[in-house]
Scaffold this motif. Structure first.
Motif, PDB file in Angstrom:
ATOM      1  N   PRO A 100       0.792  -1.201   0.127  1.00  0.00           N
ATOM      2  CA  PRO A 100       0.271   0.016   0.206  1.00  0.00           C
ATOM      3  C   PRO A 100       0.874   1.271  -0.037  1.00  0.00           C
ATOM      4  CG  PRO A 100      -0.198  -0.897   2.145  1.00  0.00           C
ATOM      5  CD  PRO A 100       0.844  -1.842   1.211  1.00  0.00           C
ATOM      6  N   ARG A 101       0.171   2.523  -0.435  1.00  0.00           N
ATOM      7  CA  ARG A 101       1.129   3.525  -0.440  1.00  0.00           C
ATOM      8  C   ARG A 101       1.597   4.057   0.850  1.00  0.00           C
ATOM      9  NH1 ARG A 101       0.555   6.459  -5.194  1.00  0.00           N
ATOM     10  NH2 ARG A 101      -0.927   5.700  -6.772  1.00  0.00           N
ATOM     11  N   TRP A 102       0.969   3.740   2.045  1.00  0.00           N
ATOM     12  CA  TRP A 102       1.651   4.324   3.183  1.00  0.00           C
ATOM     13  C   TRP A 102       3.039   3.495   3.602  1.00  0.00           C
ATOM     14  CZ3 TRP A 102       2.612   0.779   7.072  1.00  0.00           C
ATOM     15  CH2 TRP A 102       1.969  -0.347   7.151  1.00  0.00           C
ATOM     16  N   ALA A 103       2.937   2.272   3.140  1.00  0.00           N
ATOM     17  CA  ALA A 103       3.971   1.249   3.370  1.00  0.00           C
ATOM     18  C   ALA A 103       5.305   1.998   2.329  1.00  0.00           C
ATOM     19  CB  ALA A 103       3.787  -0.213   3.338  1.00  0.00           C
ATOM     20  N   ALA A 104       4.732   2.141   1.019  1.00  0.00           N
ATOM     21  CA  ALA A 104       6.032   2.688   0.334  1.00  0.00           C
ATOM     22  C   ALA A 104       6.577   4.038   0.838  1.00  0.00           C
ATOM     23  CB  ALA A 104       5.369   2.863  -1.017  1.00  0.00           C
ATOM     24  N   ARG A 105       5.603   4.995   1.378  1.00  0.00           N
ATOM     25  CA  ARG A 105       5.928   6.024   1.670  1.00  0.00           C
ATOM     26  C   ARG A 105       6.924   5.946   3.009  1.00  0.00           C
ATOM     27  NH1 ARG A 105       0.675   7.747   0.758  1.00  0.00           N
ATOM     28  NH2 ARG A 105       0.239   7.596   2.896  1.00  0.00           N
TER      29      ARG A 105
ATOM     30  N   GLY B 209      12.741   5.697   4.987  1.00  0.00           N
ATOM     31  CA  GLY B 209      13.586   4.830   5.949  1.00  0.00           C
ATOM     32  C   GLY B 209      12.973   4.399   7.350  1.00  0.00           C
ATOM     33  N   LYS B 210      11.610   4.558   7.446  1.00  0.00           N
ATOM     34  CA  LYS B 210      10.911   4.360   8.579  1.00  0.00           C
ATOM     35  C   LYS B 210      10.099   3.064   8.681  1.00  0.00           C
ATOM     36  CE  LYS B 210      10.415   9.122   9.480  1.00  0.00           C
ATOM     37  NZ  LYS B 210       9.403  10.321   9.620  1.00  0.00           N
TER      38      LYS B 210
ATOM     39  N   PRO C 243      14.230  -1.780   2.404  1.00  0.00           N
ATOM     40  CA  PRO C 243      14.769  -0.908   1.616  1.00  0.00           C
ATOM     41  C   PRO C 243      13.627  -0.088   0.895  1.00  0.00           C
ATOM     42  CG  PRO C 243      15.356  -3.169   0.857  1.00  0.00           C
ATOM     43  CD  PRO C 243      14.375  -3.193   1.886  1.00  0.00           C
ATOM     44  N   PRO C 244      14.074   1.425   0.377  1.00  0.00           N
ATOM     45  CA  PRO C 244      13.344   1.897  -0.232  1.00  0.00           C
ATOM     46  C   PRO C 244      12.218   1.323  -1.200  1.00  0.00           C
ATOM     47  CG  PRO C 244      15.332   3.126  -0.252  1.00  0.00           C
ATOM     48  CD  PRO C 244      15.461   1.637   0.221  1.00  0.00           C
ATOM     49  N   MET C 245      10.926   1.839  -1.149  1.00  0.00           N
ATOM     50  CA  MET C 245      10.004   1.151  -2.223  1.00  0.00           C
ATOM     51  C   MET C 245       9.310   2.332  -2.926  1.00  0.00           C
ATOM     52  SD  MET C 245       8.347  -1.747   0.198  1.00  0.00           S
ATOM     53  CE  MET C 245       9.311  -2.892   1.204  1.00  0.00           C
ATOM     54  N   PRO C 246       9.917   2.615  -4.214  1.00  0.00           N
ATOM     55  CA  PRO C 246       9.325   3.731  -4.815  1.00  0.00           C
ATOM     56  C   PRO C 246       7.784   3.710  -5.255  1.00  0.00           C
ATOM     57  CG  PRO C 246      11.391   3.242  -5.500  1.00  0.00           C
ATOM     58  CD  PRO C 246      11.273   2.001  -4.622  1.00  0.00           C
ATOM     59  N   PHE C 247       7.360   2.411  -5.477  1.00  0.00           N
ATOM     60  CA  PHE C 247       6.024   2.030  -5.912  1.00  0.00           C
ATOM     61  C   PHE C 247       5.074   1.269  -5.011  1.00  0.00           C
ATOM     62  CE2 PHE C 247       3.196  -1.081  -7.926  1.00  0.00           C
ATOM     63  CZ  PHE C 247       2.442  -0.333  -8.716  1.00  0.00           C
ATOM     64  N   GLY C 248       3.995   2.080  -4.934  1.00  0.00           N
ATOM     65  CA  GLY C 248       2.961   1.788  -3.780  1.00  0.00           C
ATOM     66  C   GLY C 248       1.777   1.518  -4.550  1.00  0.00           C
ATOM     67  N   MET C 249       0.815   0.946  -4.029  1.00  0.00           N
ATOM     68  CA  MET C 249      -0.536   0.991  -4.748  1.00  0.00           C
ATOM     69  C   MET C 249      -1.696   0.395  -3.869  1.00  0.00           C
ATOM     70  SD  MET C 249      -2.092  -0.516  -8.442  1.00  0.00           S
ATOM     71  CE  MET C 249      -1.391   1.014  -9.410  1.00  0.00           C
TER      72      MET C 249
END
Length: 273
Positions: free
Chosen positions: A193-198, A203-204, A213-219
């Protein structure tokens, strides 16, 4: 626990192959497991890596990872029922052991991953005439040339635990390229989901053991229909829900389907012409 064999040296994103392997193995060791995966257990015992210290031990996380893998397994098993001599392409395959869980003895399997991960897979799960490994980025179309061009045999592409590490434009381009190149084929993906990607980008997204690691794509789950916009040949978008489960999770999972901001597994179908 760490094994006494291969000592992997992987970057942040490739290291997620060890994270998912560890959690599948933790779940598979249980007598009441939701995913029978003895090869994952064997690999963890062979690899010289401090799995428990690095990733922790969470029965909930391990069961959730196993249930995600089972969603992909069901889609692949259904594909092989329809196309017994088809090709299953695992993009960002890591140390996935799906081929040992659902193989029918006739299908072709192609594992595609970055060179450092592909080398580790070759050492631990050596290729043979039906199981090939290609060192190649999922975003590099070279891997498509390694797929059987006969559409009658069928092609299913899986991207388990991959797309969240790509940029949104790369995700769209990859879906479009697959739809154009493999008419009649299918692609199974998962999204955070978008909140997890953000949180991952900031880094949180972490626990006391592991930072994702960073996740640029969330949906979010209510946006899945937008995947059809990637290419006109994407004619089917269907969510694949986890089944079964153990304990409280078994009761909660069906109720969680109404939550829009949740992880999801999605099957895309490509038109035949």
């Amino acid at each position: 626990m760490s094994g006494g064999g291969e000592r992997p040296e992987l970057g942040k994103v490739p290291e997620t192959a060890l994270w998912t392997l560890w959690h599948r193995a933790v779940e598979a060791r249980r007598p009441d497991t939701v995913l029978h995966d003895p090869v994952a257990v064997e690999l963890v015992e062979r690899i010289d890596f401090p799995f428990a210290d690095r990733f922790g031990q969470s029965p909930l996380v391990s069961q959730l990872q196993a249930l995600r893998a089972a969603c992909f397994d069901r889609e692949v098993a259904d594909f092989l029922d329809r196309c017994p001599r088809g090709t299953v392409v695992g993009l960002g395959d890591g140390l996935e052991t799906q081929a040992w869980r659902v193989d029918n003895g006739r299908a072709s399997w192609l594992s595609v991953d970055l060179p450092e991960t592909a080398r580790l897979r070759e050492q631990l799960l050596p290729p043979d005439e039906r199981h090939r490994i290609l060192a190649c980025s999922a975003t590099d179309p070279r891997w498509m040339d390694e797929v059987d061009p006969d559409p009658a045999r069928g092609v299913l592409i899986t991207t388990e635990g991959l797309l969240m590490y790509l940029r949104p434009d790369e995700v769209r381009a990859l879906i479009a390229a697959c739809a154009a190149r493999f008419p009649g084929g299918a692609l199974v993906l998962d999204a955070v989901p978008r909140w997890a990607a953000r949180r991952a980008v900031a880094g949180k997204l972490r626990d006391r053991h592991y930072q994702a690691p960073p996740m640029p794509f969330g949906m979010d789950a209510d946006e899945l229909g937008k995947l059809a916009q990637a290419h006109p040949a994407v004619t089917g978008v269907r969510e694949v829900y986890p089944e079964g489960g153990r304990g409280l999770l078994r009761a909660v999972l069906p109720l969680a389907r109404v939550i829009k901001q949740r992880p999801s597994v999605v099957a895309l179908r490509f038109t035949e012409s």
